[in-house]
Scaffold this motif. Structure first.
Motif, PDB file in Angstrom:
ATOM      1  N   UNK A  99       0.834  -1.205   0.000  1.00  0.00           N
ATOM      2  CA  UNK A  99       0.000   0.000   0.000  1.00  0.00           C
ATOM      3  C   UNK A  99       0.865   1.250   0.000  1.00  0.00           C
ATOM      4  N   UNK A 100       1.830   1.334   0.911  1.00  0.00           N
ATOM      5  CA  UNK A 100       2.654   2.529   1.020  1.00  0.00           C
ATOM      6  C   UNK A 100       3.562   2.679  -0.191  1.00  0.00           C
ATOM      7  N   UNK A 101       4.093   1.555  -0.672  1.00  0.00           N
ATOM      8  CA  UNK A 101       4.936   1.586  -1.871  1.00  0.00           C
ATOM      9  C   UNK A 101       4.151   2.102  -3.064  1.00  0.00           C
ATOM     10  N   UNK A 102       2.889   1.705  -3.163  1.00  0.00           N
ATOM     11  CA  UNK A 102       2.045   2.156  -4.267  1.00  0.00           C
ATOM     12  C   UNK A 102       1.741   3.641  -4.168  1.00  0.00           C
ATOM     13  N   UNK A 154      -2.097   8.694  -9.213  1.00  0.00           N
ATOM     14  CA  UNK A 154      -1.936   8.307  -7.815  1.00  0.00           C
ATOM     15  C   UNK A 154      -3.218   7.665  -7.281  1.00  0.00           C
ATOM     16  N   UNK A 155      -4.347   8.245  -7.655  1.00  0.00           N
ATOM     17  CA  UNK A 155      -5.654   7.765  -7.208  1.00  0.00           C
ATOM     18  C   UNK A 155      -5.949   6.363  -7.724  1.00  0.00           C
ATOM     19  N   UNK A 156      -5.800   6.170  -9.028  1.00  0.00           N
ATOM     20  CA  UNK A 156      -6.146   4.886  -9.635  1.00  0.00           C
ATOM     21  C   UNK A 156      -5.295   3.755  -9.069  1.00  0.00           C
ATOM     22  N   UNK A 157      -4.000   4.023  -8.906  1.00  0.00           N
ATOM     23  CA  UNK A 157      -3.104   2.989  -8.386  1.00  0.00           C
ATOM     24  C   UNK A 157      -3.443   2.646  -6.938  1.00  0.00           C
ATOM     25  N   UNK A 158      -3.732   3.657  -6.121  1.00  0.00           N
ATOM     26  CA  UNK A 158      -4.027   3.406  -4.709  1.00  0.00           C
ATOM     27  C   UNK A 158      -5.327   2.636  -4.540  1.00  0.00           C
ATOM     28  N   UNK A 159      -6.367   3.044  -5.254  1.00  0.00           N
ATOM     29  CA  UNK A 159      -7.637   2.316  -5.179  1.00  0.00           C
ATOM     30  C   UNK A 159      -7.498   0.876  -5.626  1.00  0.00           C
ATOM     31  N   UNK A 160      -6.705   0.650  -6.674  1.00  0.00           N
ATOM     32  CA  UNK A 160      -6.516  -0.703  -7.190  1.00  0.00           C
ATOM     33  C   UNK A 160      -5.770  -1.585  -6.203  1.00  0.00           C
ATOM     34  N   UNK A 161      -4.679  -1.056  -5.620  1.00  0.00           N
ATOM     35  CA  UNK A 161      -3.895  -1.890  -4.709  1.00  0.00           C
ATOM     36  C   UNK A 161      -4.679  -2.185  -3.437  1.00  0.00           C
ATOM     37  N   UNK A 162      -5.517  -1.269  -2.985  1.00  0.00           N
ATOM     38  CA  UNK A 162      -6.344  -1.542  -1.816  1.00  0.00           C
ATOM     39  C   UNK A 162      -7.282  -2.715  -2.076  1.00  0.00           C
ATOM     40  N   UNK A 163      -7.886  -2.735  -3.247  1.00  0.00           N
ATOM     41  CA  UNK A 163      -8.773  -3.849  -3.612  1.00  0.00           C
ATOM     42  C   UNK A 163      -8.004  -5.167  -3.529  1.00  0.00           C
ATOM     43  N   UNK A 164      -6.817  -5.192  -4.106  1.00  0.00           N
ATOM     44  CA  UNK A 164      -6.028  -6.431  -4.193  1.00  0.00           C
ATOM     45  C   UNK A 164      -5.581  -6.916  -2.816  1.00  0.00           C
ATOM     46  N   UNK A 215       9.279   0.450   5.009  1.00  0.00           N
ATOM     47  CA  UNK A 215      10.111  -0.287   4.047  1.00  0.00           C
ATOM     48  C   UNK A 215       9.550  -0.133   2.633  1.00  0.00           C
ATOM     49  N   UNK A 216       8.218  -0.098   2.534  1.00  0.00           N
ATOM     50  CA  UNK A 216       7.595   0.127   1.233  1.00  0.00           C
ATOM     51  C   UNK A 216       7.944   1.482   0.641  1.00  0.00           C
ATOM     52  N   UNK A 217       7.972   2.512   1.480  1.00  0.00           N
ATOM     53  CA  UNK A 217       8.383   3.849   1.035  1.00  0.00           C
ATOM     54  C   UNK A 217       9.816   3.815   0.522  1.00  0.00           C
ATOM     55  N   UNK A 218      10.700   3.185   1.286  1.00  0.00           N
ATOM     56  CA  UNK A 218      12.099   3.095   0.860  1.00  0.00           C
ATOM     57  C   UNK A 218      12.239   2.298  -0.441  1.00  0.00           C
TER      58      UNK A 218
END
Length: 244
Positions: free
Chosen positions: A33-36, A59-69, A114-117
């Protein structure tokens, strides 16, 4: 909310995962989530040619998609919190003991940072950063309180009436929140802290983090209270045996 709320239709007692597996699920989900959030912000800003609306859309489309997954994949293990505000509400609702709630938050922070890094590494940026992006003011604080209230409301409402729809509901809500809130809907204390470690499109200056956290927890607590009343189980009416 908790690992018991979003499970397969007929879970068995032996299916209940131990704490290490649940913490691993929280850390892995937070990582992605954070990496996305950070990575898609970097990519959007790079490709948009200075058009902030286009960057935010990416940014929006990627975040919404990864949350679903990640909710779909990991909810049966840990409940797919990935958010200390969600974990706090689960604790208040007695769905998670205090000791486990603390470990959940630590796993979220560790996996998320770690995802941010990892996002910085992928885009050839300095791995260790401190954000200089100012996000402050009553409007943005109100935006965070409303965004977090709405997120908890969405989760509890979906869990109460449509458990199989939690993943799409959360993904869609956050996608909407990026656009209808002044703060672009962080709605997550862990990701707020982690964004302070990224001087990129999605970052937030460390000095501005405190008021965001206060607003987020206030919104979460308000939502937990309201939903506890609004979505309460309907009381069962006792059968009047005198009429039989």
């Amino acid at each position: 909310m908790s690992e018991d709320m979003i499970r397969d239709e007929q879970p068995r007692a032996t299916d209940h995962p131990g704490l290490p597996r649940r913490l691993a699920a929280e850390a892995i989900g937070s990582f992605f989530l954070f990496c996305t959030v950070i990575g898609s912000g970097i990519m959007g800003e790079t490709l948009s040619g200075g058009n902030v609306a286009i960057a935010l859309l990416g940014n929006t489309l990627a975040t919404g998609a990864i949350l679903f997954v990640i909710i779909l994949a990991l909810a049966p293990l840990s409940g797919a919190h990935f958010n200390p505000a969600v974990t706090l509400v689960a604790f208040i609702r007695r769905e998670l003991p205090a000791s486990e709630a603390l470990f959940y938050v630590l796993a979220q922070l560790a996996g998320g940072i770690i995802g941010v890094w990892a996002a910085h590494l992928m885009f050839d940026l300095d791995i260790l950063q401190v954000s200089t992006k100012s996000r402050t003011g009553a409007g943005q604080w109100a935006g965070e309180a409303i965004a977090t209230f709405g997120l908890i409301f969405t989760i509890l409402g979906a869990v109460r009436f449509r458990p199989s729809w939690v993943a799409p509901a959360v993904g869609l809500y956050i996608s909407a929140g990026y656009w209808f809130t002044s703060s672009t809907s962080f709605a997550n204390p862990a990701i707020t802290v982690a964004r302070g470690l990224s001087d990129t499109f999605a970052g937030i200056a460390p000095v501005d983090i405190g008021p965001f956290l206060i607003a987020q927890f206030a919104g979460a607590l308000a939502a937990g209270f309201v939903c506890g009343w609004l979505f309460a189980e309907k009381p069962r009416i006792a059968r009047d045996t005198s009429l039989s």
